[in-house]
Design a protein around this motif. Structure first.
Motif, PDB file in Angstrom:
ATOM      1  N   SER A  36     -47.789   9.164 -81.546  1.00 22.73           N
ATOM      2  CA  SER A  36     -48.232   8.252 -82.601  1.00 22.73           C
ATOM      3  C   SER A  36     -47.116   8.108 -83.623  1.00 22.73           C
ATOM      4  CB  SER A  36     -49.513   8.769 -83.254  1.00 22.73           C
ATOM      5  OG  SER A  36     -49.286  10.030 -83.839  1.00 22.73           O
ATOM      6  N   PHE A  37     -47.120   6.968 -84.332  1.00 18.55           N
ATOM      7  CA  PHE A  37     -46.036   6.654 -85.258  1.00 18.55           C
ATOM      8  C   PHE A  37     -46.564   6.296 -86.640  1.00 18.55           C
ATOM      9  CE2 PHE A  37     -44.372   5.932 -81.079  1.00 18.55           C
ATOM     10  CZ  PHE A  37     -43.120   6.503 -81.148  1.00 18.55           C
ATOM     11  N   VAL A  38     -45.832   6.751 -87.643  1.00 17.28           N
ATOM     12  CA  VAL A  38     -46.063   6.365 -89.029  1.00 17.28           C
ATOM     13  C   VAL A  38     -44.725   5.878 -89.567  1.00 17.28           C
ATOM     14  CG1 VAL A  38     -46.698   7.154 -91.343  1.00 17.28           C
ATOM     15  CG2 VAL A  38     -47.916   8.044 -89.339  1.00 17.28           C
ATOM     16  N   LYS A  39     -44.703   4.649 -90.083  1.00 13.67           N
ATOM     17  CA  LYS A  39     -43.468   4.090 -90.626  1.00 13.67           C
ATOM     18  C   LYS A  39     -43.210   4.705 -91.995  1.00 13.67           C
ATOM     19  CE  LYS A  39     -41.103  -0.263 -91.336  1.00 13.67           C
ATOM     20  NZ  LYS A  39     -41.158  -1.708 -91.113  1.00 13.67           N
ATOM     21  N   VAL A  40     -41.997   5.208 -92.217  1.00 11.32           N
ATOM     22  CA  VAL A  40     -41.647   5.828 -93.492  1.00 11.32           C
ATOM     23  C   VAL A  40     -40.581   5.045 -94.241  1.00 11.32           C
ATOM     24  CG1 VAL A  40     -42.364   8.152 -92.846  1.00 11.32           C
ATOM     25  CG2 VAL A  40     -40.016   7.425 -92.386  1.00 11.32           C
ATOM     26  N   ASP A  41     -39.894   4.135 -93.550  1.00 13.60           N
ATOM     27  CA  ASP A  41     -38.865   3.308 -94.163  1.00 13.60           C
ATOM     28  C   ASP A  41     -38.502   2.232 -93.138  1.00 13.60           C
ATOM     29  OD1 ASP A  41     -37.066   2.412 -96.030  1.00 13.60           O
ATOM     30  OD2 ASP A  41     -35.764   4.169 -95.966  1.00 13.60           O
ATOM     31  N   GLU A  42     -37.603   1.319 -93.520  1.00 11.34           N
ATOM     32  CA  GLU A  42     -37.152   0.296 -92.584  1.00 11.34           C
ATOM     33  C   GLU A  42     -36.422   0.969 -91.423  1.00 11.34           C
ATOM     34  OE1 GLU A  42     -37.186  -3.389 -91.143  1.00 11.34           O
ATOM     35  OE2 GLU A  42     -38.088  -2.801 -93.046  1.00 11.34           O
ATOM     36  N   GLN A  43     -36.872   0.712 -90.215  1.00 10.55           N
ATOM     37  CA  GLN A  43     -36.328   1.312 -88.986  1.00 10.55           C
ATOM     38  C   GLN A  43     -36.350   2.845 -89.031  1.00 10.55           C
ATOM     39  OE1 GLN A  43     -32.497  -0.877 -88.804  1.00 10.55           O
ATOM     40  NE2 GLN A  43     -33.267  -1.725 -86.863  1.00 10.55           N
ATOM     41  N   ALA A 151     -43.938   1.195 -83.984  1.00  6.60           N
ATOM     42  CA  ALA A 151     -44.661   0.391 -84.965  1.00  6.60           C
ATOM     43  C   ALA A 151     -45.574   1.313 -85.763  1.00  6.60           C
ATOM     44  CB  ALA A 151     -45.484  -0.698 -84.272  1.00  6.60           C
ATOM     45  N   ASP A 152     -45.793   0.945 -87.016  1.00  8.46           N
ATOM     46  CA  ASP A 152     -46.658   1.746 -87.876  1.00  8.46           C
ATOM     47  C   ASP A 152     -48.068   1.809 -87.292  1.00  8.46           C
ATOM     48  OD1 ASP A 152     -47.186   3.296 -90.163  1.00  8.46           O
ATOM     49  OD2 ASP A 152     -48.010   1.552 -91.210  1.00  8.46           O
ATOM     50  N   GLY A 153     -48.578   3.012 -87.087  1.00  9.91           N
ATOM     51  CA  GLY A 153     -49.924   3.214 -86.557  1.00  9.91           C
ATOM     52  C   GLY A 153     -50.031   3.129 -85.050  1.00  9.91           C
ATOM     53  N   ALA A 154     -48.933   2.879 -84.350  1.00  8.53           N
ATOM     54  CA  ALA A 154     -48.977   2.735 -82.890  1.00  8.53           C
ATOM     55  C   ALA A 154     -49.256   4.085 -82.228  1.00  8.53           C
ATOM     56  CB  ALA A 154     -47.670   2.153 -82.368  1.00  8.53           C
ATOM     57  N   LEU A 155     -50.021   4.029 -81.146  1.00  9.22           N
ATOM     58  CA  LEU A 155     -50.358   5.217 -80.358  1.00  9.22           C
ATOM     59  C   LEU A 155     -50.106   4.896 -78.893  1.00  9.22           C
ATOM     60  CD1 LEU A 155     -51.659   8.071 -80.133  1.00  9.22           C
ATOM     61  CD2 LEU A 155     -53.866   6.899 -79.957  1.00  9.22           C
ATOM     62  N   TYR A 156     -49.306   5.755 -78.238  1.00 11.94           N
ATOM     63  CA  TYR A 156     -48.960   5.577 -76.830  1.00 11.94           C
ATOM     64  C   TYR A 156     -49.324   6.826 -76.049  1.00 11.94           C
ATOM     65  CZ  TYR A 156     -45.908   1.740 -78.351  1.00 11.94           C
ATOM     66  OH  TYR A 156     -45.408   0.588 -78.885  1.00 11.94           O
ATOM     67  N   GLU A 157     -49.602   6.616 -74.765  1.00 12.76           N
ATOM     68  CA  GLU A 157     -49.739   7.719 -73.818  1.00 12.76           C
ATOM     69  C   GLU A 157     -48.548   7.628 -72.877  1.00 12.76           C
ATOM     70  OE1 GLU A 157     -53.458   9.057 -71.437  1.00 12.76           O
ATOM     71  OE2 GLU A 157     -52.417   7.555 -70.210  1.00 12.76           O
ATOM     72  N   VAL A 158     -47.914   8.756 -72.631  1.00  8.46           N
ATOM     73  CA  VAL A 158     -46.814   8.810 -71.665  1.00  8.46           C
ATOM     74  C   VAL A 158     -47.352   9.502 -70.424  1.00  8.46           C
ATOM     75  CG1 VAL A 158     -44.478   9.633 -71.192  1.00  8.46           C
ATOM     76  CG2 VAL A 158     -45.103   8.918 -73.512  1.00  8.46           C
ATOM     77  N   LEU A 165     -41.377   8.164 -65.759  1.00 10.48           N
ATOM     78  CA  LEU A 165     -42.201   8.085 -66.960  1.00 10.48           C
ATOM     79  C   LEU A 165     -42.644   6.652 -67.241  1.00 10.48           C
ATOM     80  CD1 LEU A 165     -40.193  10.394 -69.389  1.00 10.48           C
ATOM     81  CD2 LEU A 165     -42.332  10.925 -68.231  1.00 10.48           C
ATOM     82  N   VAL A 166     -43.886   6.514 -67.705  1.00 14.57           N
ATOM     83  CA  VAL A 166     -44.446   5.218 -68.060  1.00 14.57           C
ATOM     84  C   VAL A 166     -45.168   5.381 -69.386  1.00 14.57           C
ATOM     85  CG1 VAL A 166     -46.068   3.407 -67.383  1.00 14.57           C
ATOM     86  CG2 VAL A 166     -44.794   4.646 -65.633  1.00 14.57           C
ATOM     87  N   ALA A 167     -44.887   4.490 -70.353  1.00 12.23           N
ATOM     88  CA  ALA A 167     -45.573   4.510 -71.651  1.00 12.23           C
ATOM     89  C   ALA A 167     -46.655   3.435 -71.646  1.00 12.23           C
ATOM     90  CB  ALA A 167     -44.584   4.263 -72.774  1.00 12.23           C
ATOM     91  N   LYS A 168     -47.859   3.829 -72.065  1.00 20.21           N
ATOM     92  CA  LYS A 168     -48.988   2.901 -72.100  1.00 20.21           C
ATOM     93  C   LYS A 168     -49.506   2.796 -73.528  1.00 20.21           C
ATOM     94  CE  LYS A 168     -50.362   4.570 -67.565  1.00 20.21           C
ATOM     95  NZ  LYS A 168     -51.374   5.265 -66.783  1.00 20.21           N
ATOM     96  N   PRO A 169     -49.612   1.586 -74.078  1.00 23.58           N
ATOM     97  CA  PRO A 169     -50.166   1.439 -75.426  1.00 23.58           C
ATOM     98  C   PRO A 169     -51.656   1.777 -75.419  1.00 23.58           C
ATOM     99  CG  PRO A 169     -49.616  -0.711 -74.481  1.00 23.58           C
ATOM    100  CD  PRO A 169     -49.202   0.325 -73.485  1.00 23.58           C
ATOM    101  N   LEU A 170     -52.090   2.555 -76.421  1.00 23.83           N
ATOM    102  CA  LEU A 170     -53.493   2.975 -76.485  1.00 23.83           C
ATOM    103  C   LEU A 170     -54.291   2.301 -77.603  1.00 23.83           C
ATOM    104  CD1 LEU A 170     -53.285   6.834 -75.829  1.00 23.83           C
ATOM    105  CD2 LEU A 170     -53.872   5.004 -74.222  1.00 23.83           C
ATOM    106  N   ASN A 171     -53.602   1.656 -78.548  1.00 13.84           N
ATOM    107  CA  ASN A 171     -54.344   1.016 -79.631  1.00 13.84           C
ATOM    108  C   ASN A 171     -53.746  -0.365 -79.908  1.00 13.84           C
ATOM    109  OD1 ASN A 171     -52.014   1.577 -81.049  1.00 13.84           O
ATOM    110  ND2 ASN A 171     -52.991   2.875 -82.584  1.00 13.84           N
ATOM    111  N   ASP A 172     -54.393  -1.111 -80.822  1.00 15.92           N
ATOM    112  CA  ASP A 172     -53.958  -2.483 -81.112  1.00 15.92           C
ATOM    113  C   ASP A 172     -52.543  -2.538 -81.677  1.00 15.92           C
ATOM    114  OD1 ASP A 172     -56.291  -3.579 -80.147  1.00 15.92           O
ATOM    115  OD2 ASP A 172     -57.283  -3.643 -82.105  1.00 15.92           O
ATOM    116  N   ALA A 173     -52.185  -1.593 -82.541  1.00 13.33           N
ATOM    117  CA  ALA A 173     -50.827  -1.594 -83.123  1.00 13.33           C
ATOM    118  C   ALA A 173     -49.770  -1.462 -82.029  1.00 13.33           C
ATOM    119  CB  ALA A 173     -50.688  -0.473 -84.150  1.00 13.33           C
ATOM    120  N   ALA A 174     -50.011  -0.597 -81.065  1.00 19.20           N
ATOM    121  CA  ALA A 174     -49.058  -0.416 -79.962  1.00 19.20           C
ATOM    122  C   ALA A 174     -49.041  -1.643 -79.061  1.00 19.20           C
ATOM    123  CB  ALA A 174     -49.408   0.835 -79.163  1.00 19.20           C
ATOM    124  N   LYS A 175     -50.206  -2.212 -78.783  1.00 21.05           N
ATOM    125  CA  LYS A 175     -50.279  -3.409 -77.930  1.00 21.05           C
ATOM    126  C   LYS A 175     -49.554  -4.587 -78.588  1.00 21.05           C
ATOM    127  CE  LYS A 175     -54.524  -1.968 -75.702  1.00 21.05           C
ATOM    128  NZ  LYS A 175     -55.981  -2.104 -75.656  1.00 21.05           N
TER     129      LYS A 175
END
Length: 183
Positions: A36-43, A151-158, A165-175
């Motif tokens: 999961s990701f939380v944005k803390v600054d630009e990039q 992306a801020d709030g994105a959640l992925y499953e690897v 390896l394959v990353a799958k988006p699990l929520n709307d932010a990731a999609k």
């Protein structure tokens, strides 16, 4: 002298066995982590990596537009396969990547190890990789990586499949992040 040689061989076999125990069995589409990701600054993001097998979650600071996770994979042949030896993997690192080549060359890079570099003092994968073709019981040694947008709030499953390896988006932010990447 023969006794000393046998003791040395036994110690080497023990170290190789310990290294092999640190690999996890490759199963088709087996989830290996969630991120999961939380944005803390630009990039700039804080990525929380939760390993599926241990349940341990760790935060990593990543810079860039995308994240990349790498794994080591080893497959057996011959008597080891006949004895039931299954391919194994180790998650190796997570890193940030920039979409722009100029950013990739000039901006701060972030790379974090997901495994202990000095686990047992022996690294069978590295040895087999250097000596491909001359390792009698090892069929293939390769790395695999997956990278997708942060992306801020994105959640992925690897997950790990036979192709890597394959990353799958699990929520709307990731999609949304993945969809914007392809458009």
């Amino acid at each position: 002298m023969s006794g000393v040689a046998l003791i040395a061989l036994a110690i080497l076999c023990g170290l190789v066995a310990l290294d092999l125990r640190s690999y996890r069995e490759v199963l088709i589409d087996k989830p290996v982590a969630t991120i999961s990701f939380v944005k803390v600054d630009e990039q700039a993001f804080v990525a929380t990596v939760a390993l599926t097998d241990s349940g341990v979650a760790t935060d990593y600071y990543l810079r860039g537009d995308q994240w990349q996770m790498d794994a080591r994979i080893i497959r057996w042949k011959g008597i080891l396969t006949q004895a039931g030896g299954k391919p194994g993997y180790k998650l190796e690192r997570i890193s940030g990547r920039y979409v722009s080549i100029d950013d990739e060359r000039s901006r701060e890079r972030t790379v974090h190890a997901l495994r202990d570099e000095s686990e047992f003092g022996i690294d069978l994968w590295a040895w087999a990789y250097k000596n491909q073709g001359s390792a009698p019981l090892i069929d293939a040694v390769y790395g695999s990586a997956t990278f997708v947008p942060m992306a801020d709030g994105a959640l992925y499953e690897v997950a790990l499949s036979h192709s890597g390896l394959v990353a799958k988006p699990l929520n709307d932010a990731a999609k949304r992040a993945v969809n914007s990447w392809f458009n």
